[in-house]
Write a protein that holds these residues in place. Structure first.
Motif, PDB file in Angstrom:
ATOM      1  N   GLY A   1       4.291   0.144   8.285  1.00 36.52           N
ATOM      2  CA  GLY A   1       3.997   0.017   6.926  1.00 36.52           C
ATOM      3  C   GLY A   1       4.608   0.948   5.751  1.00 36.52           C
ATOM      4  O   GLY A   1       5.599   1.341   6.237  1.00 36.52           O
ATOM      5  N   VAL A   2       4.105   0.734   4.776  1.00 33.61           N
ATOM      6  CA  VAL A   2       4.937   1.664   3.717  1.00 33.61           C
ATOM      7  C   VAL A   2       3.854   3.027   3.451  1.00 33.61           C
ATOM      8  O   VAL A   2       4.222   3.685   2.283  1.00 33.61           O
ATOM      9  N   GLY A   3       2.837   2.986   3.875  1.00 35.98           N
ATOM     10  CA  GLY A   3       2.032   4.230   3.829  1.00 35.98           C
ATOM     11  C   GLY A   3       1.570   4.320   2.573  1.00 35.98           C
ATOM     12  O   GLY A   3       1.393   5.605   1.835  1.00 35.98           O
ATOM     13  N   ALA A   4       0.847   3.298   2.006  1.00 38.72           N
ATOM     14  CA  ALA A   4       0.200   3.121   0.607  1.00 38.72           C
ATOM     15  C   ALA A   4      -1.393   3.987   0.875  1.00 38.72           C
ATOM     16  O   ALA A   4      -1.620   4.994   0.139  1.00 38.72           O
ATOM     17  N   ILE A   5      -2.131   3.361   1.763  1.00 40.52           N
ATOM     18  CA  ILE A   5      -3.339   4.141   1.995  1.00 40.52           C
ATOM     19  C   ILE A   5      -3.445   5.368   2.988  1.00 40.52           C
ATOM     20  O   ILE A   5      -4.239   6.074   2.796  1.00 40.52           O
ATOM     21  N   ASP A   6      -2.377   5.320   3.820  1.00 40.87           N
ATOM     22  CA  ASP A   6      -2.429   6.496   4.673  1.00 40.87           C
ATOM     23  C   ASP A   6      -0.927   6.961   4.726  1.00 40.87           C
ATOM     24  O   ASP A   6       0.122   6.693   5.677  1.00 40.87           O
ATOM     25  N   ASP A   7      -0.420   7.849   3.907  1.00 35.76           N
ATOM     26  CA  ASP A   7      -1.455   8.627   3.059  1.00 35.76           C
ATOM     27  C   ASP A   7      -1.004   8.563   1.744  1.00 35.76           C
ATOM     28  O   ASP A   7      -1.237   9.868   0.952  1.00 35.76           O
TER      29      ASP A   7
ATOM     30  N   ASP B   1      -0.399  -1.765   5.515  1.00 41.27           N
ATOM     31  CA  ASP B   1      -0.522  -0.802   4.792  1.00 41.27           C
ATOM     32  C   ASP B   1       0.606  -0.839   3.461  1.00 41.27           C
ATOM     33  O   ASP B   1       1.735  -0.032   3.576  1.00 41.27           O
ATOM     34  N   THR B   2       0.061  -1.503   2.607  1.00 42.46           N
ATOM     35  CA  THR B   2       1.114  -1.874   1.276  1.00 42.46           C
ATOM     36  C   THR B   2       0.184  -1.527   0.025  1.00 42.46           C
ATOM     37  O   THR B   2      -0.942  -1.273   0.021  1.00 42.46           O
ATOM     38  N   LEU B   3       0.930  -1.396  -0.922  1.00 39.14           N
ATOM     39  CA  LEU B   3       0.119  -1.159  -2.210  1.00 39.14           C
ATOM     40  C   LEU B   3      -0.691  -2.089  -2.514  1.00 39.14           C
ATOM     41  O   LEU B   3      -1.640  -1.811  -3.334  1.00 39.14           O
ATOM     42  N   ALA B   4      -0.590  -3.305  -2.010  1.00 37.74           N
ATOM     43  CA  ALA B   4      -1.791  -4.447  -2.249  1.00 37.74           C
ATOM     44  C   ALA B   4      -2.944  -3.853  -1.929  1.00 37.74           C
ATOM     45  O   ALA B   4      -3.995  -4.542  -2.264  1.00 37.74           O
ATOM     46  N   LYS B   5      -3.126  -2.899  -1.004  1.00 35.70           N
ATOM     47  CA  LYS B   5      -4.316  -2.565  -0.390  1.00 35.70           C
ATOM     48  C   LYS B   5      -5.019  -1.383  -1.251  1.00 35.70           C
ATOM     49  O   LYS B   5      -6.220  -0.882  -1.040  1.00 35.70           O
ATOM     50  N   VAL B   6      -4.352  -1.070  -2.224  1.00 42.36           N
ATOM     51  CA  VAL B   6      -4.904  -0.145  -3.151  1.00 42.36           C
ATOM     52  C   VAL B   6      -5.459  -0.761  -4.364  1.00 42.36           C
ATOM     53  O   VAL B   6      -5.043  -1.558  -5.100  1.00 42.36           O
ATOM     54  N   ASP B   7      -7.025  -0.421  -4.596  1.00 44.94           N
ATOM     55  CA  ASP B   7      -7.689  -1.023  -5.602  1.00 44.94           C
ATOM     56  C   ASP B   7      -7.635   0.217  -6.759  1.00 44.94           C
ATOM     57  O   ASP B   7      -8.206   1.075  -6.747  1.00 44.94           O
ATOM     58  N   PRO B   8      -6.843   0.033  -8.055  1.00 46.84           N
ATOM     59  CA  PRO B   8      -6.528   0.892  -8.949  1.00 46.84           C
ATOM     60  C   PRO B   8      -8.068   1.585  -9.582  1.00 46.84           C
ATOM     61  O   PRO B   8      -7.973   2.763  -9.738  1.00 46.84           O
ATOM     62  N   VAL B   9      -8.983   0.804  -9.718  1.00 49.27           N
ATOM     63  CA  VAL B   9     -10.314   1.184 -10.236  1.00 49.27           C
ATOM     64  C   VAL B   9     -10.843   2.106  -9.217  1.00 49.27           C
ATOM     65  O   VAL B   9     -11.474   3.258  -9.496  1.00 49.27           O
ATOM     66  N   ALA B  10     -11.046   1.741  -7.956  1.00 50.65           N
ATOM     67  CA  ALA B  10     -11.549   2.622  -6.921  1.00 50.65           C
ATOM     68  C   ALA B  10     -10.741   4.010  -6.866  1.00 50.65           C
ATOM     69  O   ALA B  10     -11.381   5.023  -6.626  1.00 50.65           O
ATOM     70  N   LEU B  11      -9.325   3.832  -7.007  1.00 49.64           N
ATOM     71  CA  LEU B  11      -8.593   5.016  -6.937  1.00 49.64           C
ATOM     72  C   LEU B  11      -8.843   6.034  -7.978  1.00 49.64           C
ATOM     73  O   LEU B  11      -8.895   7.113  -7.917  1.00 49.64           O
TER      74      LEU B  11
END
Lengths: 475, 475
Positions: free
Chosen positions: B291-297, B433-443
């Motif tokens: 993946g590109v390591g968006a969520i990890d880490d 594991d890509t940016l699409a898995k990041v919720d900006p609000v939760a972040l």
């Protein structure tokens, strides 16, 4: 009263009179037939046949693209399973299919920020030289945007079609988005492009590229075309944001082999007093190769086979013959259904009603049709018989799916328990098309809707009249 | 009153007296510090810094496994971004990392029903000969089931570990499931097996295999090990259902290269009156390569950098020094954090409080800690300051994440705004594991929780006393 309102009133009145008149002429289903429809519905909701068929097909056969070893295994599977289920007249119909092989594909951004992205060649794409092709990428939304570019804007370049498909329940988002896949490669080649990469025709943010067939135009060079997933298309679009030149490479070893033998697989539940009339249930046996074809179209195969099996288990036998046809190679040119229509030799009119299931594993949410208006009251009766399933009432303008399109164009009426496609294009044509994407409860509901509708279609006490081949306007 | 109840009452009373006594001794945060914490929380909820950092890291660097070109690019990115954000003392600390390369891997079922399944080599796995290895597969649930097999049951065979990980919010399902990945290959090899395939340590039904590190034992042969996705593990398990022998093949070209240079990246917000005390914020800069390591880490990197940036933007300066450390190679042996601890040379005690973010992109749902019991009232005060975020109050037994474990073992207190891991293991260690898995609000919510907590940790008017190195029992 303004003239326009008068016209509307007159129009409404005429419609009312016409439909009242049709209702008078349209005979009613017998109580026994309606009771059997209810029985089918209830049995289907408790029946595991369809799920077991998808499990068996995906586990024992798996990928089955036209011409592959899986394709042959699927034909053997279909014949074996139809016999096991007790269908009559189980047989195969030879079909010659194109044999395109995917090989391996790579898509890489070389500049400004090197990254490799998972990719799939589009179905039928030519390959690249072994070292791949490299060029500056030009990002456009769609075919209209491509046409609007200045002359030579894409010459010797690779076109990136970057339009996101809209999620809809009825799949209409697909029709609007898919032209970049089918026609994009030749449209780009006509302007001098050397390759195409598309944002997958996909509603998902999972990182799966979606394949699907290209239709190359005859008069322009065939150029390689690949797809990347939505998150990668997002990332590629971000590479354009700083205004620097974006350089990409495509490598693909896909190629055409000689056409190969395949077959439609056919089985029947014989009719009684109207045995010469055929209610055809179509689904397709092939799948794209990256996944195991659970929802596309293992589900359709299973829904149709389970429907026929449930009907064969009734005490009553159907009046008309129910024929299940598992078509060869829907995905890459509808070879099976074209061969089927060609083989009819004027016998098309015996196909009095058609059903197709090629839109996932359910649930069914709506009942639509395309019947002669004289039979609309019959559709209304069937809709009422399905009331416990709480469906919406659709229109009378469905088109045949890809496999029944040929018969529909010859005037065959269609009934369509509409499968809910909200999530279908998350998975369609990807490696992610696995059994895990089938909800057993939704699948049973879909079989219930199909089984009751098919049964009543086979029992209809009137005549299923032919339909005008000109599609009526949308209402 | 039974003796047991008397004991409970006395115990409760003693606990109450102890905590009342601690509360008396524990000084309170100033109104100004609490107001600044509220300001940080509000600013973080409206701040895009963290999301922009993940976007930048994943787009401009992407995969960055230890020793790869992406690893070097990530170090350069970290230094550049810390400077851009205005951190002080921005520097790198050289770290030598192992350099394992994945190569290509294939996993195929050969019998009873041939199928190929997407696979990933486990991290550190040896490769196979070019033609692969083929053997009968033996399916077991886990290490205990493996040990319970008869002697020679897996000799010359390939072991299939088929245990599905449980979904939990706190990630405890991972700890229970992961031993088959870390220890399974050597456990199987000790019994004579020639290869291992595991059901991914995954909570997802998407068709992504999950990689992750093996820990080979020193005294048994190193055998190849790969992972398949949950839907493929389901399909492989179905192949066993008819009782026939299941034969499989593993091919992998993974291999070790010479150790490579990498670096921890460090930057600070300098303290004022207690500048010699360090509040350390740890995350890891490397990622697994699929993946590109968006969520990890990427998320942890971004949360910590955004936290420090927000604190640096306050009118007040922190009392203690806030040090962000982006550790090298957490994934394949925690090289960076081990090098960091080794370099301390007795200076560990200056690290008075630690935070680690390596569990996705939020939200934060709980505040936990591992502090000296004398500072529990301070944690309570911090918890109350976070009230608008509606967190749960966790216990005082958190362990350090992988990167702060070394410092924690030296007695450093920890505070832990606990990230919600419910969906983390859907994506962890996969191509997905890509940016699409990041919720900006939760972040943004996660940054708010970290920023307020870190700030108050840096301002605490008392002393952060050392923690017993023996972990207290779970309450």
């Amino acid at each position: 009263m303004p003239a326009s309102k008068t016209l509307i009133l007159v129009g409404t009145l005429l419609t009312f009179l016409a439909s009242a008149s049709a209702a008078e002429k349209s005979p009613s289903f017998s109580k026994a037939d309606l009771a059997a429809a209810g029985q089918l519905r209830e049995r289907a909701l408790a029946d595991a046949t369809a799920y077991e068929l998808i499990s068996s097909l995906t586990t024992e056969v798996g990928p089955r693209s036209a011409g592959s070893s899986g394709d042959k295994a699927a034909v053997a599977w279909g014949l074996r399973e139809m016999q096991r289920l007790g269908f009559a007249n189980v047989r195969s119909m030879d079909v010659t299919v194109p044999h395109w092989v995917r090989g391996e594909a790579e898509f890489s951004v070389l500049a400004p920020w090197p990254q490799s992205m998972p990719t799939l060649a589009l179905g039928g794409s030519v390959g690249t030289p072994a070292e791949g092709i490299e060029a500056e990428a030009v990002m456009v939304k769609d075919l209209d945007a491509l046409k609007a570019l200045p002359a030579d804007a894409v010459r010797d370049r690779i076109v990136f079609f970057n339009n996101r498909m809209e999620r809809t329940r009825d799949g209409s988002g697909y029709g609007r988005a898919v032209p970049v896949r089918t026609a994009g490669p030749s449209a780009a080649a006509a302007l001098g492009a050397i390759g195409v990469v598309i944002r997958s025709i996909s509603t998902s943010d999972e990182r799966f590229p979606h394949t699907g067939a290209i239709r190359y135009a005859a008069d322009v060079p065939r150029i390689p075309a690949v797809a990347i997933s939505n998150p990668d298309a997002d990332a590629l679009a971000r590479q354009f944001e700083n205004g620097k030149s974006v350089r990409v490479r495509i490598r693909s070893s896909s190629r055409d082999l000689a056409p190969a033998p395949s077959a439609n697989v056919i089985g029947e539940i014989p009719g009684t007093d109207l045995a010469g009339e055929i209610v055809i249930l179509g689904a397709h046996l092939d799948s794209w190769d990256p996944g195991v074809g659970a929802i596309d179209d293992g589900a359709g195969v299973a829904i149709m086979m389970a429907t026929a099996k449930l009907i064969s288990g009734l005490d009553q036998k159907p009046r008309r013959t129910i024929r299940v046809v598992l078509f060869a190679n829907e995905e890459f040119g509808t070879s099976g259904s074209r061969a089927y229509v060609e083989a009819l030799q004027g016998d098309a009119a015996r196909h009095v009603l058609g059903f197709e299931a090629d839109f996932g594993a359910g649930p069914v949410w709506r009942l639509s049709s395309r019947v002669n208006s004289a039979q609309l009251p019959a559709v209304d009766q069937i809709f009422r018989a399905l009331a416990p399933l709480k469906l919406a009432r659709g229109g009378n303008e469905v088109s045949g799916g890809a496999d029944l399109d040929g018969l529909a164009k010859l005037g065959m009426p269609l009934m369509s328990p509409d499968l809910d496609g909200t999530k279908y294009f998350d998975v369609h044509h990807t490696a992610n098309d696995t059994l895990a994407k089938v909800d057993p409860v939704a699948l049973r509901q879909a079989v219930a809707a199909f089984a009751a509708t098919v049964w009543l279609g086979a029992q209809y006490p009137g005549e299923w009249e032919r339909v005008q081949t000109v599609k009526p306007p949308r209402r």
